[in-house]
Write an enzyme that holds these catalytic residues in place. Structure first.
Site, mmCIF file in Angstrom:
data_model
loop_
_atom_site.group_PDB
_atom_site.id
_atom_site.type_symbol
_atom_site.label_atom_id
_atom_site.label_comp_id
_atom_site.label_asym_id
_atom_site.label_seq_id
_atom_site.Cartn_x
_atom_site.Cartn_y
_atom_site.Cartn_z
ATOM 1 N N SER A 83 0.874 -1.430 -0.011
ATOM 2 C CA SER A 83 0.058 0.014 -0.067
ATOM 3 C C SER A 83 1.003 1.314 -0.033
ATOM 4 C CB SER A 83 -0.878 0.051 1.304
ATOM 5 O OG SER A 83 -1.630 1.354 1.362
ATOM 6 N N TYR A 107 -2.617 -1.231 10.549
ATOM 7 C CA TYR A 107 -2.800 -1.598 9.212
ATOM 8 C C TYR A 107 -1.497 -1.429 8.147
ATOM 9 C CZ TYR A 107 -3.761 -1.463 4.110
ATOM 10 O OH TYR A 107 -3.724 -1.607 2.983
ATOM 11 N N LYS A 111 1.832 -3.674 6.432
ATOM 12 C CA LYS A 111 2.410 -3.860 4.954
ATOM 13 C C LYS A 111 3.792 -3.419 5.250
ATOM 14 C CE LYS A 111 -1.621 -4.884 3.202
ATOM 15 N NZ LYS A 111 -1.600 -6.151 2.483
HETATM 16 N N1 UFG Z 1 -12.696 11.290 2.660
HETATM 17 C C1 UFG Z 1 -13.615 12.062 3.037
HETATM 18 N N2 UFG Z 1 -15.001 11.527 3.291
HETATM 19 C C2 UFG Z 1 -15.014 10.332 3.631
HETATM 20 C C3 UFG Z 1 -14.257 9.350 3.462
HETATM 21 C C4 UFG Z 1 -12.699 9.699 2.856
HETATM 22 O O1 UFG Z 1 -13.578 13.207 3.014
HETATM 23 O O2 UFG Z 1 -16.171 9.807 4.002
HETATM 24 C C5 UFG Z 1 -11.494 11.676 2.195
HETATM 25 C C6 UFG Z 1 -10.212 11.395 3.087
HETATM 26 O O3 UFG Z 1 -10.179 12.292 4.322
HETATM 27 C C7 UFG Z 1 -9.030 11.329 1.903
HETATM 28 C C8 UFG Z 1 -9.871 10.763 0.753
HETATM 29 O O4 UFG Z 1 -11.096 11.037 1.185
HETATM 30 O O5 UFG Z 1 -8.542 12.385 1.871
HETATM 31 C C9 UFG Z 1 -9.633 9.496 0.612
HETATM 32 O O6 UFG Z 1 -10.002 8.573 1.535
HETATM 33 P P1 UFG Z 1 -10.165 6.956 1.635
HETATM 34 O O7 UFG Z 1 -10.566 6.447 3.226
HETATM 35 O O8 UFG Z 1 -10.850 6.795 0.549
HETATM 36 O O9 UFG Z 1 -8.664 6.539 1.419
HETATM 37 P P2 UFG Z 1 -7.277 6.886 2.114
HETATM 38 O O10 UFG Z 1 -6.261 7.506 1.245
HETATM 39 O O11 UFG Z 1 -7.400 7.478 3.479
HETATM 40 O O12 UFG Z 1 -6.708 5.271 2.349
HETATM 41 C C10 UFG Z 1 -6.649 4.399 1.378
HETATM 42 C C11 UFG Z 1 -6.955 3.170 1.834
HETATM 43 C C12 UFG Z 1 -5.873 2.540 2.705
HETATM 44 C C13 UFG Z 1 -4.213 2.898 2.287
HETATM 45 C C14 UFG Z 1 -4.429 4.254 1.758
HETATM 46 C C15 UFG Z 1 -2.847 4.358 1.354
HETATM 47 O O13 UFG Z 1 -8.166 2.840 2.486
HETATM 48 O O14 UFG Z 1 -5.977 1.175 2.899
HETATM 49 O O15 UFG Z 1 -5.157 4.649 0.827
HETATM 50 O O16 UFG Z 1 -2.474 5.626 0.974
HETATM 51 F F1 UFG Z 1 -3.486 2.518 3.307
#
Ligand code: UFG
Length: 290
Positions: A83, A107, A111
């Site tokens: 990841s 998590y 990784k």
């Molecule tokens: N976000 C929102 N509202 C939500 C969900 C997410 O504004 O309800 C925002 C987050 O703050 C972030 C973006 O959308 O800026 C993406 O969030 P995600 O939760 O979709 O993804 P992340 O980048 O936080 O995490 C993902 C995977 C992880 C991994 C990571 C690697 O879920 O497993 O990418 O960078 F580790």
């Protein structure tokens, strides 16, 4: 079943726990295996903070059990799902040669640890060929609408949250923070179509040579939360109401790949754009009876 329909091929499936070394051994004993792609990881960041033991046990032990079976049965090709989270809060774009910074949750740590374990094992066993694939943010679904993302409970990730709001299952999207140093203040990520990601695995397996190899699987493009919401609304002609709320703890401002190494060495490049990601995610959600 759905995979067999889509691929038009027989697929043998065993439902086992990959941390169960005896169950894994039976499969390796009964088949001539060319290579292993290890996807069997727990993946929810928030849950990993609540259940660190389950995450360390499942994600680390499964990697060790599989690689041990590979060693015993002379299987030298191994592809591992890692990841972008292993980069920590690094400078974008993230490049494979960067020093990794601390991860912010169990998590991510599983990784980073699995990557180190695999590196040490390859260094001690030069016949092994291991490809570590650092996924950025997979979204989208198969274009048939048959397989896609159906998280249990309220989704943690942005795209399934958006599709469930569009469907009316959830009332409003909560945008976590609009004061990041980004194009519009919301978090920037590198969204990649899951079918491009799948093709990246095929390219990694086909081009695997001895040693340890690390590849970013991303598009190289950053998209903010509000840009994704707008792209989804336009691609599907549907509204996604949202509120801006506080930042989510542990989130970083920007995360996107330098995707050039995979293109140079594997001849792989993400082909599907944001419109395709939004349309395919929505087609799956609309069809999904859950
Ligand atoms: N976000 C929102 N509202 C939500 C969900 C997410 O504004 O309800 C925002 C987050 O703050 C972030 C973006 O959308 O800026 C993406 O969030 P995600 O939760 O979709 O993804 P992340 O980048 O936080 O995490 C993902 C995977 C992880 C991994 C990571 C690697 O879920 O497993 O990418 O960078 F580790």
């Amino acid at each position: 079943m759905k995979i067999m329909d889509i691929a038009d091929k027989e697929v043998t499936f065993y439902e086992i726990d990959v941390t169960d070394s005896q169950a894994v051994d039976i499969i390796f004993r009964n088949y001539k295996i060319d290579g292993v792609i290890h996807f069997a990881g727990l993946k929810a960041v928030g849950e990993s903070v609540e259940k660190p033991l389950e995450y360390y046990y499942n994600n680390i032990v499964s990697t060790m059990v599989l690689i041990k079976a590979c060693k015993k049965y002379g299987v030298n090709r191994f592809v591992f799902s890692s990841s972008a989270t292993v980069y920590g809060d690094n400078k974008v774009p993230f490049v494979e040669t960067m020093d990794l910074l601390p991860t912010t949750n169990p998590y991510g740590e599983t990784k980073a640890m699995s990557e180190r374990i695999l590196t040490d094992i390859v260094n001690a066993n030069p016949a092994f060929s291991v490809s570590i694939l650092r996924y950025f943010n997979p979204v989208g679904a198969h274009k048939s609408g048959q397989i896609g993302e159906a998280p249990n409970g309220i989704p943690n990730n942005l795209m399934p949250f958006i599709t469930q709001v569009a469907k009316g299952k959830l009332e409003k999207l909560r945008v976590f923070g609009d004061d990041y140093p980004t194009v519009d203040g919301t978090g920037v990520r590198d969204y990649i179509h899951v079918v491009d990601l799948a093709e990246g695995h095929v390219a990694a397996l086909e081009n695997l040579t001895a040693g340890i190899h690390v590849y970013n699987l991303g598009t190289g493009k950053g998209t903010s939360v509000l840009e994704l919401v707008k792209a989804f609304e336009e691609a599907n002609d549907i509204e996604v109401p949202y509120d801006i709320v506080a930042r989510r703890p542990g989130d970083i401002a920007s995360c996107y790949a330098d995707a050039s190494k995979a293109e140079q060495e594997l001849g792989w490049k993400a082909k599907r754009n944001l419109v395709a990601m939004c349309r395919d995610s929505w087609r799956f959600e609309k069809n999904f009876k859950g």
